[in-house]
Design an enzyme around this catalytic site. Structure first.
Site, mmCIF file in Angstrom:
data_model
loop_
_atom_site.group_PDB
_atom_site.id
_atom_site.type_symbol
_atom_site.label_atom_id
_atom_site.label_comp_id
_atom_site.label_asym_id
_atom_site.label_seq_id
_atom_site.Cartn_x
_atom_site.Cartn_y
_atom_site.Cartn_z
ATOM 1 N N TRP A 51 29.571 -6.953 -45.342
ATOM 2 C CA TRP A 51 30.256 -8.120 -45.865
ATOM 3 C C TRP A 51 30.780 -7.802 -47.276
ATOM 4 O O TRP A 51 30.085 -7.135 -48.046
ATOM 5 C CB TRP A 51 29.311 -9.310 -45.959
ATOM 6 C CG TRP A 51 28.973 -9.923 -44.642
ATOM 7 C CD1 TRP A 51 27.888 -9.659 -43.857
ATOM 8 C CD2 TRP A 51 29.727 -10.915 -43.939
ATOM 9 N NE1 TRP A 51 27.919 -10.411 -42.725
ATOM 10 C CE2 TRP A 51 29.035 -11.200 -42.746
ATOM 11 C CE3 TRP A 51 30.917 -11.592 -44.219
ATOM 12 C CZ2 TRP A 51 29.498 -12.127 -41.820
ATOM 13 C CZ3 TRP A 51 31.376 -12.516 -43.295
ATOM 14 C CH2 TRP A 51 30.677 -12.779 -42.117
ATOM 15 N N HIS B 107 17.374 -5.780 -51.100
ATOM 16 C CA HIS B 107 16.165 -6.412 -50.574
ATOM 17 C C HIS B 107 16.197 -7.911 -50.856
ATOM 18 O O HIS B 107 15.254 -8.492 -51.374
ATOM 19 C CB HIS B 107 14.931 -5.766 -51.210
ATOM 20 C CG HIS B 107 14.867 -4.285 -51.020
ATOM 21 N ND1 HIS B 107 14.084 -3.460 -51.809
ATOM 22 C CD2 HIS B 107 15.499 -3.472 -50.134
ATOM 23 C CE1 HIS B 107 14.233 -2.206 -51.413
ATOM 24 N NE2 HIS B 107 15.089 -2.182 -50.400
#
Length: 580
Positions: A88, A516
């Site tokens: 993305w 993360h």
């Protein structure tokens, strides 16, 4: 996942059974899963294993079926993370929109999600991570509850016993220390000389020490969630349909109940009725999608031009990530891997900070010889302090641009985090200036000028040729490599540590979020105002809607998040099947 970011309507690809399957499966779906990432693939497999359940998996990116797996995803070195078609185009702020410039973020858009583009490090985290989840209200998610699911998902190629599984779909291995590159072996000698214990199995031996990193896959290929869970056999199930290149655009509502999903499929807008919808878009896009649906703080929604539907004040809050500060050094010629294994990292130090307020094993020092794919990168060492147990919290919100989330990590929002990262730079210097490491690297540089180097990141034939040519010069011209590395930073790291004002400036400008992302739809007790989902992953105040991805983590584990995410998906599937 949503396609609001670029407004593109992609052609749909139905990857199982075609029209014949459509005829066998009319009407309502039992489970519609939005997002074919790490969690979505697990859920699609486990839920469709019950033949009476009809399961639809919607993924906005390309599919990666077993007979057409892209070579860069298969490669045990993570070439795929530099391929823009798997990502993305998200940007976020390491600090906040007012205090730092935007940086590109690694957020997958491909079947298998992050497992298809990550560095393949497979750490579980520590038992205290999960016991902390339970004590904060996520009942049933303590270490003793999650360990069976870690064992269920894995085929550990190195270790067995009560701590490990041998029959799971995900292979996990470690490079043997005898095969490590010179940099990792020198760090091992440094650790041994200072009586730092060697941790052979960082997923069962939870001491601080110098450890061998577990990796997803074999020496020939990586193991993605799509490869492990969406096998040819699974894809032939008549009760499972997989839609790739299809974009969920909204939910179908029946009062306060979610009744299905709207999706762009090719040139059409289609609807899919469902008994239950599971949002698995990831910790950045799941809250954004649901905020757009009117789930959030009512006043903030109104301010953003969205009509509130259900008050979920904590939606998008509690954003967490591991923060890092990159340091680089030129590898001496004898330490360059001439025939490098197809690996990303081999080892790291896990340690507890000495900063007041720090916690056990709250830091890591990552050791690596290949910061990216090309030949110049093979001449670079990185010794990178990483904050594994952050205190600061950020937020995902709607912001001013409705097509993209506003992502603010607030990485230095707690003074404790800044102090621990600065201490981490001291550990990097102690290691990098040791007699063991000086045999293999030049001076450490606080990396702050990487724009010029970034032009080589695109994996093209031209970049391959010119990086090989430059790397050859580094090998043949004494001192050239070290001068090139010095140009990537404003500061020699040893000098920087002696100048507090410049050190603070460096940290402020260069602290970096890893991939993360977690915590934005936090799991907790039903009466916890800071929780978005309950311990069964059900969204508070809404029926027929669950979230299963890294957003539900109450705190980010002391680990890369892929393996914990596989565990969460396995356990969530067991909850849905009544087998937890």
């Amino acid at each position: 996942m949503t396609d609001w970011l670029d407004g593109q309507l992609c052609r749909s690809s139905l990857t199982v059974a075609g029209e014949e399957q459509e005829e066998r499966m009319p009407g309502r779906w039992d489970h519609v899963i939005i997002g074919g990432g790490t969690a979505g693939c697990v859920l699609a497999n486990r839920l469709s294993a019950d033949p009476v359940r009809k399961v639809l998996l919607i993924e906005s990116g390309i599919d990666t079926p077993p007979d057409a797996m892209p070579a860069d995803i298969l490669d045990p070195y993570p070439l795929s993370y530099v391929n823009p078609k798997y990502r993305w185009p998200l940007q976020g702020f390491a600090l906040n929109a007012a205090g730092s410039g935007p940086v590109p973020l690694l957020h997958a858009r491909v079947m298998g999600g992050g497992s298809s583009i990550m560095g393949m490090i497979m750490l579980r985290g520590l038992p205290l991570d999960y016991d902390g989840w339970e004590s904060s209200g996520a009942k049933g998610w303590g270490w003793r509850d999650v360990l069976p699911f870690f064992r269920l998902l894995e085929n550990d190629l190195d270790f067995d016993g009560d701590a490990h599984g041998k029959e799971g779909p995900t292979e996990i291995r470690r490079h043997q220390s005898r095969d490590w590159p010179e940099l990792a072996q020198a760090a091992g000698r440094y650790a041994e000389a200072r009586q730092v214990p060697f941790i052979a199995d960082m997923n069962a031996d939870f001491r601080d020490g110098y450890g061998a990193l577990p990796i997803a896959g074999t020496t020939e290929r990586r193991s993605t969630s799509a490869m492990a869970y969406l096998t040819s056999e699974v894809r032939r199930r008549p009760n499972l349909r997989i839609l790739a290149n299809a974009t969920a655009t909204g939910l179908l509502w029946d009062g306060a109940r979610v009744a299905g999903v709207r999706a762009s499929v090719g040139d059409l807008e289609e609807t899919f009725d469902a008994a239950e919808v599971i949002v698995s878009m990831g910790a950045l896009l799941s809250p954004h999608f649901l905020l757009r649906e009117g789930l959030g703080d009512p006043q903030a929604l109104l301010d953003a031009g969205v009509q509130p539907r259900v008050a979920v004040p904590a939606m998008g809050a509690n954003l967490q990530n591991h923060a890092a500060l990159l340091t680089l050094a030129h590898l001496k010629r004898r330490a360059v891997q001439r025939r490098p294994q197809r690996n990303h990292n081999n080892s790291m130090f896990r340690y507890s900070s000495a900063v007041a307020g720090g916690t056990r094993s709250d830091m890591a020092l990552m050791i690596g010889t290949r910061v990216t794919w090309h030949a110049i990168a093979r001449r670079l060492a990185n010794i990178t302090p990483i904050l594994m147990a952050p205190a600061a919290r950020g937020r995902v919100s709607l912001g001013k641009i409705p097509t993209a989330p506003l992502i603010e990590y607030n990485l230095l929002g707690d003074p404790l985090d800044r102090a621990r990262l600065i201490e981490g730079l001291g550990h990097a210097v102690a290691l990098g200036t040791s007699s063991e490491m000086q045999q293999v690297i030049g001076p450490l540089v606080a990396a702050s000028r990487l724009a010029n180097a970034a032009r080589f990141n695109a994996r093209t034939r031209w970049n391959d040729l010119r990086t090989k040519a430059i790397a050859t010069l580094f090998d043949q011209v004494p001192g050239l490599g070290e001068r090139a590395v010095r140009s990537m930073g404003e500061y020699d790291l040893v000098t920087l540590l002696a100048e507090p004002e410049r050190l603070d400036e460096f940290v402020e400008r260069n602290v970096t979020p890893l991939a993360h992302h977690s915590g934005t739809c936090r799991m907790g007790a039903a009466d916890d105002p800071h929780a978005v989902v309950d311990p069964q992953c059900r969204v508070k105040g809404v029926s027929g809607l669950r979230i299963v991805d890294a957003s539900v983590m109450p705190t980010v584990p002391r680990a890369n998040t892929n393996l914990p995410m596989l565990m969460i998906a396995e356990k969530a599937a067991a909850i849905l099947l009544g087998r937890d």
